[in-house]
Write an enzyme that holds these catalytic residues in place. Structure first.
Site, PDB file in Angstrom:
ATOM      1  N   GLY A   1       0.715  -1.413  -0.060  1.00  0.00           N
ATOM      2  CA  GLY A   1       0.119   0.332   0.164  1.00  0.00           C
ATOM      3  C   GLY A   1       0.966   0.941  -0.108  1.00  0.00           C
ATOM      4  N   ALA A   2       0.575   1.946  -1.266  1.00  0.00           N
ATOM      5  CA  ALA A   2       1.425   3.329  -1.560  1.00  0.00           C
ATOM      6  C   ALA A   2       1.538   3.975   0.118  1.00  0.00           C
ATOM      7  CB  ALA A   2       0.652   3.984  -2.126  1.00  0.00           C
TER       8      ALA A   2
ATOM      9  N   ARG B   1       9.763  -1.391  -4.640  1.00  0.00           N
ATOM     10  CA  ARG B   1       8.856  -1.174  -5.523  1.00  0.00           C
ATOM     11  C   ARG B   1       8.800  -0.045  -6.280  1.00  0.00           C
ATOM     12  NH1 ARG B   1       3.714  -3.623  -3.228  1.00  0.00           N
ATOM     13  NH2 ARG B   1       3.200  -3.952  -5.418  1.00  0.00           N
TER      14      ARG B   1
ATOM     15  N   GLN C   1      -5.284  -8.801  -2.759  1.00  0.00           N
ATOM     16  CA  GLN C   1      -5.781  -7.861  -1.174  1.00  0.00           C
ATOM     17  C   GLN C   1      -7.197  -7.929  -0.616  1.00  0.00           C
ATOM     18  OE1 GLN C   1      -4.125  -8.047  -4.032  1.00  0.00           O
ATOM     19  NE2 GLN C   1      -2.196  -6.683  -3.622  1.00  0.00           N
TER      20      GLN C   1
ATOM     21  N   ASP D   1      -1.859   4.484  -6.445  1.00  0.00           N
ATOM     22  CA  ASP D   1       0.456   4.098  -5.806  1.00  0.00           C
ATOM     23  C   ASP D   1       0.708   5.141  -6.680  1.00  0.00           C
ATOM     24  OD1 ASP D   1      -1.011   1.276  -5.958  1.00  0.00           O
ATOM     25  OD2 ASP D   1       0.326   1.323  -4.631  1.00  0.00           O
TER      26      ASP D   1
ATOM     27  N   LYS E   1      -3.763  -0.521  -8.250  1.00  0.00           N
ATOM     28  CA  LYS E   1      -3.502  -1.785  -8.863  1.00  0.00           C
ATOM     29  C   LYS E   1      -4.349  -2.873 -10.302  1.00  0.00           C
ATOM     30  CE  LYS E   1      -1.965  -4.126  -6.587  1.00  0.00           C
ATOM     31  NZ  LYS E   1      -0.907  -4.630  -6.374  1.00  0.00           N
TER      32      LYS E   1
HETATM   33  O1  MRU Z   1       0.281  -3.977  -4.136  1.00  0.00           O
HETATM   34  P1  MRU Z   1      -0.524  -3.576  -3.221  1.00  0.00           P
HETATM   35  O2  MRU Z   1      -1.110  -3.746  -2.762  1.00  0.00           O
HETATM   36  O3  MRU Z   1       1.203  -2.140  -2.770  1.00  0.00           O
HETATM   37  O4  MRU Z   1      -1.292  -2.126  -4.003  1.00  0.00           O
HETATM   38  C1  MRU Z   1      -1.985  -1.252  -3.431  1.00  0.00           C
HETATM   39  C2  MRU Z   1      -2.212  -0.916  -3.936  1.00  0.00           C
HETATM   40  O5  MRU Z   1      -3.255  -0.772  -5.631  1.00  0.00           O
HETATM   41  C3  MRU Z   1      -3.681   0.078  -2.886  1.00  0.00           C
HETATM   42  O6  MRU Z   1      -4.845   0.672  -4.351  1.00  0.00           O
HETATM   43  C4  MRU Z   1      -2.830   1.249  -2.917  1.00  0.00           C
HETATM   44  O7  MRU Z   1      -1.752   1.849  -3.118  1.00  0.00           O
HETATM   45  C5  MRU Z   1      -3.717   2.574  -2.586  1.00  0.00           C
HETATM   46  S1  MRU Z   1      -3.088   2.528  -0.757  1.00  0.00           S
HETATM   47  C6  MRU Z   1      -3.912   3.595   0.363  1.00  0.00           C
END
Ligand code: MRU
Length: 365
Positions: free
Chosen positions: A54-55, A90, A203, A244, A255
């Site tokens: 998550g970002a 990442r 997720q 992200d 995502k």
């Molecule tokens: O690959 P991830 O689980 O890190 O991806 C997370 C997402 O795509 C979330 O929607 C995004 O980071 C927003 S989190 C507030």
């Protein structure tokens, strides 16, 4: 937010005063286990192996990763090396770059002996700010849900569709897309959430379902392919997702699968909102398809599925022939024209440069 009735954040400094506690999100929803990070290597691995994800949480973990590095060796060389190591974990979530820049601006001018203490203070500040920002996103998004609730016939919930996990597990607390939902629920508004499973890592199924369930928020898990069908039947009042990286022109990277939901929402006149802290805006990127690096992850995430057997054992099973070639793009870009609004900590911006610049003149540069 709460775990077993107790308030919890996703990242914290341990009682020893220096180790960093996190929740191992790869084990959810089957086990709730915490892990202590004690080196920058462990912090980098926790991000790349997605114990944390998550970002905003990726950014917060990187900030604490630099704290661990400065505790070990506060030299200029190590500051640069640790920052490079964390930056490589990442590629898509811009909060990672943002947090490392923020830390670097504080640490670089200091004498090495002063860096570790200053790093912990700055990382704590980044985390506290994230909590407050998400709370404010919640307050602005709540108004959208209230307006929808006023137009619903009595006894019918506001149906909200979300993709992936942009919940408190993806931030330090509250979440972005979920903050308005938690606030609406606490305000007594009848809300119901459609949770996309979010293949390949699930997720939605594993994390969003878990956290909504812990709070008693009514929700239903659906396949990634179901959203368009539900929209056609009038069963979705609003979509809200996280991001992200969002360009200053309003293109939203999130995502994989988010774009398809936005297309379906557009075709069915369902409002499609994106909730984001300003730390997720990339002020150097104007074209989402051209300027945002899309993370490619291991094919096993698609070719295998992990789950719990009826005996309680956690296993991973193959679902495709071993030799099948697999491509695993982790994110996609939703063009600004498909986005109804950007729910930020300062209010709801239109997905365009003028609106974002007017809302964040101090950041736009
Ligand atoms: O690959 P991830 O689980 O890190 O991806 C997370 C997402 O795509 C979330 O929607 C995004 O980071 C927003 S989190 C507030």
């Amino acid at each position: 937010m709460q775990v077993a009735g107790q308030p919890h954040r996703t990242i914290w400094v341990d009682d020893d005063g220096w180790s960093i506690g996190i929740i191992d999100q790869t084990l959810l929803p089957h086990a709730f286990e915490t892990v202590l990070l004690q080196s920058v290597e462990q912090a980098a691995t926790a991000i790349s192996d997605m114990l944390v994800r998550g970002a905003p949480l990726i950014g917060a973990t990187a900030a604490y990763g630099l704290c661990l590095a400065m505790r070990e060796d506060p030299s200029d060389t190590n500051l640069q090396a640790a920052s490079d190591q964390l930056m490589a974990t990442r590629p898509t979530a811009v909060n990672l770059r943002w947090a490392l820049d923020e830390m670097g601006q504080v640490l670089s001018p200091l004498a090495p002996a002063d860096r570790a203490v200053a790093a912990y203070a700055k990382a704590a500040n980044i985390c506290d700010d994230d909590v407050e920002i998400c709370r404010q996103i919640g307050e602005h998004g709540l108004e959208l849900i209230k307006a929808l609730a006023q137009n619903k016939p009595a006894g019918q919930p506001v149906n909200i569709l979300t993709h992936c996990n942009a919940g408190w597990l993806a931030t330090v607390d509250w979440g972005t897309a979920t903050a308005p939902i938690y606030m609406a629920f606490e305000a007594g508004i009848d809300v119901h959430v459609w949770v996309d499973e979010t293949r390949p890592r699930n997720q939605g199924a594993a994390l969003t379902s878990w956290e909504l369930g812990n709070h008693g928020v009514p929700h239903t898990l659906i396949t990634d392919n179901a959203g368009g069908h539900l929209m056609q039947h009038g069963l979705v009042d609003m979509c809200i997702v996280g991001t992200d990286r969002t360009t200053y022109t309003g293109d939203v990277c999130n995502k994989i699968g988010t774009y398809l939901k936005a297309l379906a929402a557009h075709d069915n006149n369902v409002p499609f909102y994106v909730a984001l802290p300003s730390t997720t805006i990339d002020w150097t990127a104007s074209d989402g398809l051209r300027d945002i690096p899309i993370e490619q992850r291991h094919g096993d995430e698609i070719g295998k599925v992990a789950g719990r057997t009826k005996d309680g054992e956690i296993v991973s099973v193959a679902i495709s022939p071993d030799q099948t070639p697999i491509r695993n793009d982790a994110f996609d870009v939703t063009p600004a024209r498909l986005v109804t609004g950007l729910v930020t900590e300062r209010g709801i911006a239109q997905p365009n440069a003028d609106s974002l610049r007017a809302m964040f003149p101090d950041l736009a540069g």
